[in-house]
Design an enzyme around this catalytic site. Structure first.
Site, PDB file in Angstrom:
ATOM      1  N   ARG A  58       0.816  -1.127  -0.046  1.00 49.80           N
ATOM      2  CA  ARG A  58       0.069   0.054  -0.062  1.00 49.80           C
ATOM      3  C   ARG A  58       0.782   1.138   0.008  1.00 49.80           C
ATOM      4  O   ARG A  58       0.529   2.271  -0.622  1.00 49.80           O
ATOM      5  CB  ARG A  58      -0.964  -0.173   1.264  1.00 49.80           C
ATOM      6  CG  ARG A  58      -0.502   0.144   2.506  1.00 49.80           C
ATOM      7  CD  ARG A  58      -1.402   0.132   3.477  1.00 49.80           C
ATOM      8  NE  ARG A  58      -1.836  -1.549   3.354  1.00 49.80           N
ATOM      9  CZ  ARG A  58      -3.106  -1.911   3.765  1.00 49.80           C
ATOM     10  NH1 ARG A  58      -3.851  -1.130   4.184  1.00 49.80           N
ATOM     11  NH2 ARG A  58      -3.513  -3.153   3.673  1.00 49.80           N
ATOM     12  N   THR A  59       1.959   1.394   0.588  1.00 51.56           N
ATOM     13  CA  THR A  59       2.715   2.470   0.790  1.00 51.56           C
ATOM     14  C   THR A  59       3.323   2.745  -0.695  1.00 51.56           C
ATOM     15  O   THR A  59       3.308   3.903  -1.397  1.00 51.56           O
ATOM     16  CB  THR A  59       3.919   2.500   1.628  1.00 51.56           C
ATOM     17  OG1 THR A  59       3.377   2.083   3.151  1.00 51.56           O
ATOM     18  CG2 THR A  59       4.788   3.804   1.970  1.00 51.56           C
ATOM     19  N   LYS A  86      25.973 -10.145  -0.219  1.00 46.36           N
ATOM     20  CA  LYS A  86      26.487 -10.658  -1.708  1.00 46.36           C
ATOM     21  C   LYS A  86      26.037  -9.646  -2.654  1.00 46.36           C
ATOM     22  O   LYS A  86      26.860  -9.653  -3.535  1.00 46.36           O
ATOM     23  CB  LYS A  86      25.800 -12.179  -1.774  1.00 46.36           C
ATOM     24  CG  LYS A  86      26.300 -13.100  -0.811  1.00 46.36           C
ATOM     25  CD  LYS A  86      26.951 -14.132  -1.731  1.00 46.36           C
ATOM     26  CE  LYS A  86      27.455 -15.046  -0.724  1.00 46.36           C
ATOM     27  NZ  LYS A  86      26.673 -15.900   0.250  1.00 46.36           N
ATOM     28  N   ARG A 108      12.178   2.991   0.766  1.00 45.47           N
ATOM     29  CA  ARG A 108      11.482   1.871   1.786  1.00 45.47           C
ATOM     30  C   ARG A 108      12.798   0.946   2.227  1.00 45.47           C
ATOM     31  O   ARG A 108      13.470   0.483   1.081  1.00 45.47           O
ATOM     32  CB  ARG A 108      10.374   1.295   1.298  1.00 45.47           C
ATOM     33  CG  ARG A 108       9.970  -0.001   2.057  1.00 45.47           C
ATOM     34  CD  ARG A 108       9.539   0.313   3.777  1.00 45.47           C
ATOM     35  NE  ARG A 108       8.373   0.946   3.789  1.00 45.47           N
ATOM     36  CZ  ARG A 108       7.212   0.225   4.047  1.00 45.47           C
ATOM     37  NH1 ARG A 108       6.962  -1.032   3.937  1.00 45.47           N
ATOM     38  NH2 ARG A 108       5.966   1.158   4.123  1.00 45.47           N
ATOM     39  N   HIS A 136       8.373   6.426   9.812  1.00 40.95           N
ATOM     40  CA  HIS A 136       7.646   5.950   8.839  1.00 40.95           C
ATOM     41  C   HIS A 136       6.921   7.535   8.689  1.00 40.95           C
ATOM     42  O   HIS A 136       5.754   7.424   9.054  1.00 40.95           O
ATOM     43  CB  HIS A 136       6.561   5.116   8.944  1.00 40.95           C
ATOM     44  CG  HIS A 136       6.000   4.574   7.943  1.00 40.95           C
ATOM     45  ND1 HIS A 136       5.864   5.196   6.594  1.00 40.95           N
ATOM     46  CD2 HIS A 136       5.350   3.407   7.549  1.00 40.95           C
ATOM     47  CE1 HIS A 136       5.072   4.740   5.606  1.00 40.95           C
ATOM     48  NE2 HIS A 136       4.754   3.598   6.107  1.00 40.95           N
TER      49      HIS A 136
END
Lengths: 312, 178, 425
Positions: A58-59, A86, A108, A136
């Site tokens: 949703r974000t 890696k 994010r 957030h």
């Protein structure tokens, strides 16, 4: 007042006036979402890269829609941080993204501080869409916009936040934001989910008894219990958690009669929130989602203004 | 240094101009059917409200009134940084309507261009007409007003301000010299 | 070998309780004489007026990264960094690649140190093979070869039974067990001190109890076995107190403190500064005060740097995945002198904590100025003001949280076995 933040890394850096301006701007943008033609040319020619290194539906969707409604070109890249040792370093990824000349990077990331790391290494604006257990900011701002719509003024509100405070970036951003705007925050959760010193983040009172925490509250915000974290012996069972820390019609009666119920989503129905409450008249959960787009439009617009002024 | 200001239109003059524009609008559009007024924030929206009440006095009909904030449509945003975004309020469809766009001062025409872009996002009007209290010249785009309160020749470095009282009612127009 | 005459300095040798303005004559790699008005023909004369002449400094907690991790540091660069910081002896930890858990690696380190090193190197072997915490190393042979202690530094022995056996076995060989005392289950995935700052930054915390609980266990096992336990880098008020109480009971325990633990708190992590990430982590202000108190009251026997070089690529990453540790050899002396300036300890005590103290902990034949003894000498200008520039550190690695710090005091000349190995230019 004018907005001077090139990056939105957290609410911690924002003053009350900044938050006010973001909310007012979001309020103006909100009207676009109800038009037939949901698009304005404001950020035409701007490129926004949504770099999501951690799963999010949703974000990411919300930021993407926000960018598109402002006519920016939004591009999504996703990656996992689990194989980060890696793989390419975040710095190399950042440099590569920057070489394509974006105006804003929305990030994010599972690691707290990753947006700060990025902001120190790229020339464009960086907007934090959630970093680890840190902040957030856009979520907190959409929470505030929703509270303001339903309660008028945020100042003086009693807001209870219930759940895994330790791992919650939403709780931290909400604490900063609500404190700045003059609300009082009560955080509540089992002893294993209350981090040391949380009360020092703002105007915060700590509870372990949910009934005390939500008594006479104006807003009850339930946090998502991360099912995947339960191997970490934070709680004995979801069943017991639901009994002591779940919101249901009975304990919701302890809050003010006109209290609103919020949740950043996605919800675990029957765990932190019962379906009756989740779908009940006091829930404003979908308002939060709707306001999310407007708030993110405001953030993109405001940082882009600062960015273009600096570039000139 | 204080700038020199000269009043070029007083309250009564403004009232007369608005009344005349109201008559012209009704005459041109043969009444108030399908007529809507959209004021450009901020300034034009107050004048549009004044026009609405004048038309109502003349025709006995309240024509729909809306307002538009053109910041999101500006062509100089990159140069101006983040200007505050005001509210746009057009709570009715514009399809097949005769839209009269109202602004206080017509200058380069760029504001009107932005406003027309905004209106197009709300539907397809039959016509868009432009009413302004002052036309001070110096157009940069091929735009002209259909209804003008007063033409005021100005120099580029001068400024024209419509001053509103606390009730958002215009009471004076001033020419400001640098 | 040339003679060296150091004239007019304030000579401090804590083991001898010597603190006087006098001269030091060095001949054939030994201290020939200490006294007033000394003279010698064809000696190189060093004017030490206004300087402090001390035993060569000793650091018993250094990671030289050689063999195997030479991209971070090697024996040459690490010992050059040591002598630049005034150290003439270092004890190096066994977490190399391969691990120093066998005679071949120990011999390699000793030979390379003799060939390329700038100062004395005393290898520390691991307690368990491969630092795996499963079986004991051949401590007897390793000791005979020149190992000065055993430690599973960085990967603490979690099994208490194995630690008991290690202590019982090491004791008759006169080997000290150096413990990195941390309960790894309590550390879990923590990356900084658990407290208000970790809560604010949203970083997983390492609680003080992870160190205290492990220190308590190690002290009890030492009490039970009679072995000599040396607790590395104590960072919490609790573990300082556990050691203090154990010493009172007569337990054979010593401990060291690292300069970063008495100079910085977890506030330094703000901004996600990976050069403030180490293990044990920077703690609270109360913990820092307790470490200073432990230094002042004698609970702490030695100051040791835990010099842990890491490549820039291992630090220039997100905080969570950055390597633990900082370089310390070139900043330890001024940070210790700062304790003198702040009145925590006096100058002879500071010198003791950097020389006779650590030498005594591991019973090393260095750390004092005595006629007939080895000529390891450090000349310190206690008033020299300088600014740390990470890029100018001699170490291969530049991972220091003290970049840009204004320092006072530095080694201006370092002498190992009668030979000048470093002169501040």
């Amino acid at each position: 007042m004018s907005f001077t933040h090139k990056h939105i890394l957290g609410i911690e850096q924002l003053a009350k006036e900044d938050i006010q301006l973001i909310l007012d701007t979001a309020d103006s943008f909100k009207e676009i979402n109800s038009r037939d033609i949901k698009k304005v040319p404001t950020l035409r020619g701007k490129t926004i890269i949504n770099a999501f290194f951690e799963a999010s539906t949703r974000t990411r969707l919300s930021f993407e829609i926000a960018g598109k409604r402002l006519s920016a070109d939004t591009v999504n890249i996703s990656g996992s941080t689990s194989s980060v040792v890696k793989g390419e370093t975040l710095e190399d990824t950042a440099k590569n993204i920057e070489a394509m000349a974006p105006d804003i990077i929305v990030i994010r990331h599972a690691h707290s501080g990753a947006p700060h790391y990025l902001a120190e290494r790229v020339g464009c604006s960086v907007v934090n869409a959630g970093d680890g257990a840190h902040e957030h900011p856009s979520q907190a701002l959409l929470d505030l916009l929703t509270m303001r719509e339903h309660k008028g003024d945020i100042e003086g509100l009693e807001v209870a936040i219930v759940g895994d405070i330790t791992h919650s970036r939403v709780a931290r951003s909400d604490i900063y934001a609500l404190t700045r705007m003059g609300a009082r925050v009560r955080v509540c959760g089992p002893g294993t989910m209350l981090p040391i010193g949380i009360e020092r983040l703002g105007n915060v009172e700590v509870f372990t008894d949910m009934r005390e925490a939500i008594k006479d509250a104006d807003v009850v915000m339930m946090l998502r219990i991360q099912m995947e974290r339960q191997s970490n012996v934070m709680i004995p069972s979801l069943r017991e958690y639901a009994r002591f820390y779940g919101l249901n019609p009975t304990n919701l009666q302890l809050a003010k009669p006109d209290a609103i119920v919020m949740h950043p989503g996605p919800m675990n129905r029957g765990v932190e929130i019962s379906s009756v409450v989740a779908d009940g008249p006091q829930n404003v959960i979908l308002d939060q989602v709707e306001n999310g787009v407007a708030v993110r439009m405001a953030l993109l617009y405001l940082v882009s203004g600062v960015e273009s002024m600096q570039t000139r | 240094m204080a700038k020199a200001q000269t009043a070029i239109l007083d309250k009564a003059g403004i009232k007369r101009a608005i009344t005349r524009i109201a008559h012209e609008i009704l005459e041109y559009n043969k009444g108030s059917e399908k007529l809507v007024l959209i004021g450009i924030r901020t300034g034009g929206d107050h004048l549009a409200r004044l026009l609405q009440s004048r038309i109502s006095e003349i025709e006995g009909v309240e024509v729909p009134l809306g307002s538009v904030d053109i910041t999101m449509y500006r062509d100089d945003l990159a140069a101006r940084g983040n200007l505050p975004i005001g509210k746009t309020d057009i709570p009715f469809p514009l399809d097949d309507k005769h839209v009269v766009l109202v602004d206080d001062v017509l200058y380069t025409g760029r504001t009107i261009r932005s406003a027309m872009d905004a209106l197009m996002d709300f539907g397809r009007p039959s016509t868009i007409q432009l009413a302004v209290l002052i036309d001070r010249g110096h157009r940069e785009l091929p735009i002209r007003a259909d209804y003008v309160g007063r033409n005021v020749p100005t120099a580029r470095e001068e400024d024209v301000a419509v001053v509103f009282d606390e009730k958002k009612s215009p009471f004076e127009v001033r020419l400001i010299k640098p | 070998m040339a003679k060296i005459l150091i004239k007019g300095g304030r000579v401090i040798s804590p083991a001898q309780k010597l603190d006087d303005l006098c001269d030091v004559l060095i001949e054939k790699g030994k201290i020939a004489a200490i006294g007033k008005g000394l003279s010698a023909k064809d000696a190189e004369v060093i004017d030490a007026t206004g300087k402090v002449v001390t035993p060569g400094l000793v650091d018993i907690h250094v990671h030289l990264r050689d063999p195997g991790l030479e991209y971070k540091e090697d024996i040459a660069s690490g010992t050059l960094s040591a002598v630049t910081g005034g150290f003439t002896s270092v004890a190096c930890m066994p977490n190399t690649k391969p691990v120093n858990d066998n005679q071949t690696v120990t011999s390699y380190i000793l030979k390379k140190a003799a060939d390329e090193g700038y100062c004395r190197v005393f290898p520390i072997a691991s307690i368990t093979r491969g630092l795996a915490g499963e079986s004991l190393t051949e401590m007897g042979e390793l000791k005979a070869l020149g190992v000065c202690a055993v430690s599973d530094d960085g990967k603490p022995v979690s099994n208490p039974q194995l630690m008991r056996r290690a202590m019982e076995y090491a004791r008759p060989f006169g080997l000290t067990i150096i413990s990195h005392a941390e309960d790894l289950d309590l550390v879990a995935s923590g990356v900084m001190n658990e407290g208000p700052v970790s809560t604010e930054l949203g970083l997983k915390g390492i609680p003080w109890v992870a160190e205290d609980a492990a220190t308590a266990r190690e002290v009890m096992l030492a009490e039970f076995t009679g072995a000599h336990l040396h607790v590395a880098h104590v960072s919490t008020s609790g573990s300082i107190d556990i050691v203090r109480q154990a010493k009172k009971r007569g337990v054979n325990v010593t401990c060291e403190a690292a300069p970063h633990h008495f100079s910085l708190t977890d506030e330094a992590v703000r901004g996600y500064n990976t050069n403030a990430k180490m293990n044990p982590p920077l703690r609270s202000a109360e913990d820092m005060a307790a470490v200073r108190q432990g230094i002042a009251d004698g609970t702490v026997d030695a100051i040791a740097t835990d010099h842990a070089p890491h490549h820039i690529d291992e630090k220039n990453v997100e905080f969570n995945i950055a390597m633990n540790g900082i370089v310390g050899l070139e900043t330890a002396l001024p940070l210790t002198l700062k304790l003198v300036e702040e009145g925590v300890i006096d100058l002879p005590k500071a010198i003791a904590l950097l020389s006779s103290g650590p030498a005594g902990v591991l019973n090393l034949p260095v750390g004092q100025l005595v006629a007939g003894g080895v000529a390891d000498v450090t000349i310190i200008d206690p008033n020299l003001a300088w600014t740390v520039d990470a890029q100018k550190l001699v170490s291969k690695s530049k991972n220091t949280p003290f970049d840009g710090w204004q320092m006072k005091g530095a080694a201006v000349c370092t002498i190992v076995a009668g030979k000048i190995v470093y002169k501040r230019g």
